[in-house]
Write an enzyme that holds these catalytic residues in place. Structure first.
Site, PDB file in Angstrom:
ATOM      1  N   LYS A 187       0.841  -1.197   0.000  1.00  0.00           N
ATOM      2  CA  LYS A 187       0.000   0.000   0.000  1.00  0.00           C
ATOM      3  C   LYS A 187       0.878   1.249   0.000  1.00  0.00           C
ATOM      4  CE  LYS A 187      -3.847   2.030   2.647  1.00  0.00           C
ATOM      5  NZ  LYS A 187      -4.724   1.831   3.832  1.00  0.00           N
ATOM      6  N   SER A 237      -9.728   1.959   3.094  1.00  0.00           N
ATOM      7  CA  SER A 237      -8.871   2.749   2.230  1.00  0.00           C
ATOM      8  C   SER A 237      -7.937   1.894   1.359  1.00  0.00           C
ATOM      9  CB  SER A 237      -8.018   3.701   3.073  1.00  0.00           C
ATOM     10  OG  SER A 237      -7.179   2.976   3.961  1.00  0.00           O
ATOM     11  N   SER A 281      -9.958  -0.729   7.270  1.00  0.00           N
ATOM     12  CA  SER A 281      -9.446  -0.497   5.913  1.00  0.00           C
ATOM     13  C   SER A 281      -8.777  -1.689   5.258  1.00  0.00           C
ATOM     14  CB  SER A 281      -8.476   0.691   5.914  1.00  0.00           C
ATOM     15  OG  SER A 281      -9.178   1.887   6.107  1.00  0.00           O
TER      16      SER A 281
END
Length: 475
Positions: free
Chosen positions: A76, A151, A175
């Site tokens: 990420k 997210s 998330s």
């Protein structure tokens, strides 16, 4: 080369010399290129990934390769990786190149994992749909008109669309688990402090955890056992011993499971999710497990508590991004004050600015006791309730999300509706306990449904074993 559905398949192919690491990386690179429109990757490390593959092939030929030789991982865009750009999918960090590597990522590299690229996400991890990225939205590979969740939307889609073997995301209030549910993969949030946060670009420091997306529980457990453990660079990381989770997946006992009336009777809950959750609870009863309904009177306070505390921490954490040291600086400033104001106004997206403003408000002298102090007290109540319940029961089961993946733009104009997507995931985050989302069938439109399982702190080994058992019941 055929599609790999697990790391075990990759290892077998390597052992039989049917493939090598370079061919595996090339396979994923081709997939990434073919599915580039999904926008899962912000940057692909083609050259360095192939170079890593060649080095690992050489180690394999000498019998000296690590546990993760052949595993291809996407990270990420909030995790630092030395010599590569990291910008938390925000304009304000454009051009920032990491000077060091996140501890969790380095531990995977030390075991010969191959890092293939950085993955799109909501800016600074703030969002539930991956619509808040400076790099544009990520598409759900199952239905491109729908969000992948957030997210960590890019991380979820990368595994869903077979663009890497596993991926790393971060989970502050759901998330990892929420996008895992929306994309039909497995997403694990460990106990807070189980995995070092050193090298993670912070959103809310007392909530942030690094989690794992995978197609199988075993792959997830293997990555987690290598990342976990104390880190001298992170004083909040736990010194508790780390078990070999991937070797402890056998499950053959009867357990006590709790479920909350309030989650299944929630007006926000999609009917198909309710019926699928009830079906798995019924199966567990049939298998001889003790399944009990429990009331959770604090459920309605979990979301406001979470948003008060995380926005306060975000307001503090994001104050360092000011245009002075690194990243974006406005070209329109005429003095020092306007440089600060314009840099932050132009550099941050709408959702990040909303949370900074909210956090600054709850930390202000007039409202500190009314909001922040009170939320800290309620957090303690939620944590105590959850841990006491998990002393009586082995696991808590509930839906991961109140709905399946929604359409793009559906909640964009209503922040509160977007925040409600975290309704069932924030309890584990506020309490700091581990939680996992596993696939649990599909709704009438064919979109995946997630089942969330919560265990007590540092019970990752037991949570993985039970989840592995549940995947057999739900399949």
């Amino acid at each position: 080369m055929g599609k790999f559905s697990s790391f075990d398949e990759i290892k077998k192919s390597l052992e039989k010399k049917e493939t090598d690491c370079r061919a595996i990386v090339s396979y994923y690179l081709e997939n990434i290129q073919t599915k580039a429109h999904l926008n899962a990757f912000v940057e692909v490390y083609e050259q360095s990934a192939l170079e890593q593959a060649d080095r690992i092939d050489e180690k394999l030929s000498k019998g000296k390769a690590g546990k993760l030789a052949g595993m291809v991982i996407g990270i990420k865009d909030v995790l630092n990786y030395a010599g590569h750009e990291s910008n938390a999918s925000s304009k304000i960090l454009k051009g920032y190149v990491s000077q060091y590597t996140t501890t969790a990522v380095q531990r995977l590299i030390d075991e010969d994992a191959i890092i293939i690229g950085r993955l799109n996400c909501d800016e600074f991890g703030m969002g539930s749909s991956n619509e808040n990225s400076a790099h544009g939205k990520v598409l759900n590979a199952l239905d491109e008109s729908r969000v992948p969740g957030g997210s960590s939307g890019g991380s979820a889609v990368a595994v869903q669309a077979n663009l890497c073997t596993v991926s790393l995301g971060t989970d502050t209030g759901g998330s990892v688990r929420q996008p895992a549910a929306f994309t039909g993969v497995i997403g694990m949030k460990p106990t807070y402090s189980r995995v070092s946060r050193w090298g993670l670009i912070a959103y809310a420091s007392s909530f942030d955890t690094i989690g794992v997306f995978s197609k199988t529980v075993k792959d997830n457990a293997l990555v987690m056992e290598i990342m976990a453990g104390h880190d001298e660079f992170d004083s909040t990381s736990s010194r508790k011993p780390v078990h070999h989770y991937s070797e402890l997946l056998h499950f053959d006992k009867k357990v006590r499971v709790a479920y909350f009336t309030e989650t299944l009777e929630s007006s926000a809950l999609q009917p198909e999710i309710k019926s699928q959750t009830e079906a798995i609870l019924e199966k567990l009863k049939e298998e001889g497990h003790e399944v009990e309904e429990v009331h959770f009177p604090l459920l309605k306070y979990t979301l406001p508590t979470y948003y008060i505390l995380t926005t306060a921490e975000a307001s503090s954490n994001l104050s360092r991004f000011d245009g002075v040291k690194y990243g974006y600086r406005t070209p329109n400033a005429h003095n020092l004050e306007s440089m600060y104001k314009l840099t932050r106004s132009e550099g941050f997206g709408e959702e990040v600015k909303r949370r900074i403003m909210l956090g600054t408000f709850v930390l202000s002298a007039s409202y500190y006791d009314a909001y922040f102090t009170k939320a800290q007290k309620v957090r303690r109540l939620i944590k105590d309730f959850t841990e006491n319940l998990l002393n009586d029961f082995d696991y808590i089961i509930m839906p991961t999300t109140p709905s399946t993946a929604f359409k793009f733009g559906e909640h964009s104009g209503d922040p509160v509706a977007m925040y409600l997507e975290d309704l069932f995931t924030v309890q584990a985050s506020v309490s700091g306990v581990p939680a996992i989302s596993i696939p649990n069938g599909k709704d009438n439109s064919g979109m995946p449904i997630g089942l969330q399982v919560i265990a007590n702190s540092f019970k990752e080994a037991e949570l993985y074993a039970f989840s592995n058992y549940l995947t057999q019941l739900t399949s």
